[in-house]
Write an enzyme that holds these catalytic residues in place. Structure first.
Site, short mmCIF file in Angstrom:
data_model
loop_
_atom_site.label_atom_id
_atom_site.label_comp_id
_atom_site.label_asym_id
_atom_site.label_seq_id
_atom_site.Cartn_x
_atom_site.Cartn_y
_atom_site.Cartn_z
N SER A 143 0.87 -1.19 0.00
CA SER A 143 0.00 0.00 0.00
C SER A 143 0.89 1.23 0.00
O SER A 143 2.02 1.19 0.52
CB SER A 143 -0.88 0.03 1.25
N TYR A 156 -1.48 -1.13 10.50
CA TYR A 156 -1.73 -1.42 9.08
C TYR A 156 -0.58 -0.87 8.22
O TYR A 156 -0.04 -1.57 7.37
CB TYR A 156 -3.06 -0.80 8.64
P1 NAP Z 1 -11.52 -6.36 0.49
O1 NAP Z 1 -12.49 -6.11 -0.60
O2 NAP Z 1 -11.97 -6.26 1.92
O3 NAP Z 1 -10.86 -7.79 0.23
C1 NAP Z 1 -10.10 -8.46 1.19
C2 NAP Z 1 -10.01 -9.93 0.79
O4 NAP Z 1 -9.23 -10.61 1.79
C3 NAP Z 1 -11.36 -10.60 0.73
O5 NAP Z 1 -11.39 -11.50 -0.35
C4 NAP Z 1 -11.43 -11.38 2.04
O6 NAP Z 1 -12.24 -12.54 1.84
C5 NAP Z 1 -9.97 -11.74 2.24
N1 NAP Z 1 -9.70 -11.99 3.65
C6 NAP Z 1 -9.93 -11.18 4.71
N2 NAP Z 1 -9.61 -11.79 5.84
C7 NAP Z 1 -9.17 -13.04 5.49
C8 NAP Z 1 -8.71 -14.16 6.22
N3 NAP Z 1 -8.64 -14.14 7.57
N4 NAP Z 1 -8.34 -15.27 5.55
C9 NAP Z 1 -8.41 -15.33 4.20
N5 NAP Z 1 -8.84 -14.27 3.45
C10 NAP Z 1 -9.22 -13.16 4.10
O7 NAP Z 1 -10.28 -5.38 0.41
P2 NAP Z 1 -9.25 -5.01 -0.77
O8 NAP Z 1 -9.14 -3.53 -0.73
O9 NAP Z 1 -9.57 -5.68 -2.05
O10 NAP Z 1 -7.92 -5.61 -0.16
C11 NAP Z 1 -7.00 -6.41 -0.87
C12 NAP Z 1 -5.59 -5.99 -0.52
O11 NAP Z 1 -5.35 -4.67 -1.00
C13 NAP Z 1 -5.30 -5.95 0.98
O12 NAP Z 1 -4.02 -6.53 1.24
C14 NAP Z 1 -5.27 -4.48 1.28
O13 NAP Z 1 -4.47 -4.16 2.40
C15 NAP Z 1 -4.70 -3.93 -0.01
N6 NAP Z 1 -4.93 -2.49 -0.24
C16 NAP Z 1 -6.19 -2.00 -0.35
C17 NAP Z 1 -6.37 -0.65 -0.53
C18 NAP Z 1 -7.74 -0.03 -0.63
O14 NAP Z 1 -7.86 1.22 -0.52
N7 NAP Z 1 -8.78 -0.80 -0.87
C19 NAP Z 1 -5.26 0.22 -0.63
C20 NAP Z 1 -4.00 -0.32 -0.51
C21 NAP Z 1 -3.83 -1.68 -0.34
P3 NAP Z 1 -13.13 -13.28 2.96
O15 NAP Z 1 -13.79 -12.25 3.80
O16 NAP Z 1 -14.08 -14.09 2.10
O17 NAP Z 1 -12.18 -14.16 3.70
#
Ligand code: NAP
Length: 265
Positions: A143, A156
């Protein structure tokens, strides 16, 4: 049956929503078979049905809670033993909000298990397996908060700085093995992560928020260009290169036999 254009299997963690779901779609379109991992099996199954129909690839669904050591070990074992896996997207992650002094430590420990421990164990297994095969790709989702921790939740941000640092070291370790490594540093991306962590995103200016499909397409373009670090929204790549160069200027002086003059009385 493998499609003729199969590139091997891509293992995507956190494929049930957001960024991981888009990676799954884009990688299927590129001819990868998929191994989709998350806790919500129903969501994974419906994505799998859609992707099989749309792209004619094999899609397997694996329910795993990556905060649980047994589940991580099973996945690690799969990575080490299944030579068809050629790409890992280490994407599953959670955010947190609030001050460290007031934090729910159980919740932060789970964040560390998922964002750091699982990422490390899976990257290690992939590095071993891919290096042995002389090919493969490891994509770690970090991130931009790795670069400005003062603006976001401490744990985080630190977890994402860890992912950035891990990727930079791993890239050096894998030099000459044929394995490609990339860290992706998204800015604010429209996904469920904000609501899931109880963060109010309503005050974030619209011009700072990217759609997940645009973010993933840019990250894959960076991968195709051979980038180690991809910051999808950064207009001038030279700014990142200058940042890296400034770090390297300090390197010869970071460890010396005597303290700097300003620390001597
Ligand atoms: P999201 O829509 O909340 O997706 C998170 C994913 O992780 C979901 O598929 C969730 O699936 C899975 N997950 C959560 N807890 C888990 C667990 N205990 N075991 C296995 N899977 C788990 O969020 P996202 O934004 O796409 O996040 C994806 C990545 O991008 C993350 O690493 C996040 O830190 C990074 N990121 C996001 C942003 C942003 O602004 N959105 C910015 C920078 C980086 P289940 O609930 O089905 O398990």
């Amino acid at each position: 049956m493998n499609s003729a254009k199969s590139q091997g299997t891509a293992l995507v963690t956190g494929a049930s929503s957001g960024i991981g779901a888009i990676y799954a779609e884009r990688l299927a379109a590129r001819g990868f078979d998929l191994l989709l991992v998350a806790r919500d099996k129903d969501r994974l199954e419906s994505a799998a049905t859609r992707l099989r129909e749309a792209h004619g690839v094999q899609v397997e669904v694996l329910k795993a809670d990556l905060t649980q050591k047994d589940d991580v070990l099973k996945l690690e074992q799969r990575l080490r033993s299944d030579s068809s896996i050629s790409l890992l997207v280490n994407n599953a992650g959670v955010a947190a909000n609030g001050l460290l002094a007031n934090a729910d430590m159980e919740q932060l420990e789970q964040l560390i298990q998922l964002n750091i421990t699982a990422v490390t164990r899976l990257a290690s297994a992939a590095a071993a397996s891919f290096a042995k095969a002389g090919r493969g790709t490891i994509i770690n989702i970090a991130s931009v908060v790795a670069l400005f921790p003062e603006r976001f939740n401490a744990t985080y941000s630190a977890s994402k700085a860890y992912v950035l640092s891990l990727t930079q070291s791993l890239h050096t370790e894998l030099d000459g093995t044929g394995v490609q490594v990339q860290a992706v540093l998204p800015g604010v991306t429209r996904t469920e992560i904000w609501a899931r962590s109880g963060t109010d995103a309503s005050g974030i200016p619209a011009e700072m928020i990217m759609e997940a499909d645009e973010m993933v397409d840019a990250a894959l373009a960076g991968l195709d260009q051979g980038e180690l670090i991809t910051i999808p929204s950064l207009p001038e790549a030279g700014e990142w290169q200058a940042f890296v160069a400034a770090r390297h200027v300090m390197v010869p002086n970071l460890s010396r036999s005597s303290a700097a003059q300003r620390y001597k009385s």
